[in-house]
Design a protein around this motif. Structure first.
Motif, PDB file in Angstrom:
ATOM      1  N   MET A 132       0.941  -1.129  -0.045  1.00 49.70           N
ATOM      2  CA  MET A 132       0.006   0.051  -0.139  1.00 49.70           C
ATOM      3  C   MET A 132       0.804   1.187  -0.023  1.00 49.70           C
ATOM      4  O   MET A 132       0.425   2.182  -0.791  1.00 49.70           O
ATOM      5  N   VAL A 133       2.287   1.132   0.595  1.00 50.43           N
ATOM      6  CA  VAL A 133       2.873   2.287   0.638  1.00 50.43           C
ATOM      7  C   VAL A 133       3.524   2.637  -0.772  1.00 50.43           C
ATOM      8  O   VAL A 133       3.463   3.696  -1.220  1.00 50.43           O
ATOM      9  N   GLU A 134       3.906   1.643  -1.505  1.00 52.49           N
ATOM     10  CA  GLU A 134       4.171   1.774  -2.638  1.00 52.49           C
ATOM     11  C   GLU A 134       3.178   2.088  -3.345  1.00 52.49           C
ATOM     12  O   GLU A 134       3.483   3.008  -4.647  1.00 52.49           O
ATOM     13  N   ALA A 135       2.041   1.642  -3.574  1.00 53.53           N
ATOM     14  CA  ALA A 135       0.923   2.283  -4.321  1.00 53.53           C
ATOM     15  C   ALA A 135       0.507   3.755  -3.943  1.00 53.53           C
ATOM     16  O   ALA A 135       0.372   4.446  -5.086  1.00 53.53           O
ATOM     17  N   VAL A 136       0.553   4.230  -2.894  1.00 63.92           N
ATOM     18  CA  VAL A 136       0.509   5.575  -2.667  1.00 63.92           C
ATOM     19  C   VAL A 136       1.445   6.510  -3.328  1.00 63.92           C
ATOM     20  O   VAL A 136       1.203   7.592  -3.907  1.00 63.92           O
ATOM     21  N   LYS A 137       2.899   5.754  -3.070  1.00 63.15           N
ATOM     22  CA  LYS A 137       3.762   6.667  -3.768  1.00 63.15           C
ATOM     23  C   LYS A 137       3.716   6.698  -5.381  1.00 63.15           C
ATOM     24  O   LYS A 137       4.000   7.845  -5.943  1.00 63.15           O
TER      25      LYS A 137
END
Length: 257
Positions: free
Chosen positions: A162-167
């Motif tokens: 999810m962190v990578e998706a937000v980035k």
């Protein structure tokens, strides 16, 4: 005499279980996700090293993949190795990193023959070369298959995902590829590692643990959960059908009344 009685009793129990688990072929979950838990405990109960449990667990994967395809499951996602599993002792991690290679070496011809497409959800970059090469070959060799998707969650952690998706979405907004108003649930789902796959309909977790363990936290929002005390190496086709039978008896409201 005792052996014959025991065999008759086992046959009777299997017949009753099959009858209880009689499935509606029109209501098979499209996507089943499984947290395969209990390999270490299975081995410990038998005085065996933990790797023996992982080896036996791989044999169960073969059976459940075949059963899923036979029943008409569209996607089978198996939580094979989490981002947290790197903390385990190095010999165990090394063994676990060899399992995908061993599984695919023996099963890939069958998967191709049965029109199964192999996918990997997770960060492949951190995998050992031999593991990455094996999974890349399986992905490439099955890319034209349009049957069941066998999706291994390998070096996967949902929070990291999810962190990578937000980035990724932030970068697109910053570069002017999309507006902030276009960042919605669909955009987030598409940016996850499972982009292009429908969310799971059914989650199965073995070994008696009742938690998600950083697995598909976004995608499981409306999945049906089924937990069992059975350790993964003891998990059978009958247990799998039991989980689907329970799923078929539930009413999915998606937040409605």
């Amino acid at each position: 005499m005792l052996k014959k009685w025991t065999n008759r009793k086992a046959d009777s129990e299997n017949t009753l279980l099959e009858e209880r688990n009689k499935l509606d072929p029109d209501n098979i979950p499209g996507h089943v996700a499984i947290i395969m838990d209990g390999n270490g405990r299975w081995a410990k109960k038998r005085g065996l090293p933990r790797v023996a449990g992982h080896r036996e667990g791989m044999n169960v994967i073969k059976k459940i993949v075949k059963q899923s395809n036979r029943l008409g499951v569209g996607v089978l996602t198996l939580y094979a190795f989490s981002t947290e599993n790197w903390k385990r002792p190095k010999p165990e991690v090394d063994f676990l990193m060899r399992l995908p290679e061993r599984f695919l070496k023996s099963e890939l011809p069958k998967l191709i023959e049965e029109n199964v497409q192999v996918r990997i959800t997770g960060s492949k970059e951190a995998l050992p070369d031999h593991t990455r090469e094996a999974v890349n070959k399986a992905i490439d060799d099955t890319r034209h298959n349009d049957g069941m998707v066998l999706n291994f969650a390998l070096n996967y952690g949902s929070r990291h995902e999810m962190v990578e998706a937000v980035k990724n979405l932030y970068s697109k907004v910053e570069d002017g590829e999309m507006s902030i108003d276009e960042v919605n649930e669909e955009a987030i789902s598409s940016s996850l590692m499972t982009g292009g796959l429908a969310d799971p309909d059914l989650l199965i977790r073995t070994s008696g643990e009742i938690r998600l363990s950083n697995f598909m936290l976004w995608q499981l929002a409306y999945a049906e959960f089924w937990f069992t005390d059975v350790l993964w190496p003891d998990f059978s086709e009958n247990h799998f059908e039991e989980a689907i039978a329970v799923y078929q008896k539930r009413t999915r409201r998606y937040g409605g009344v």
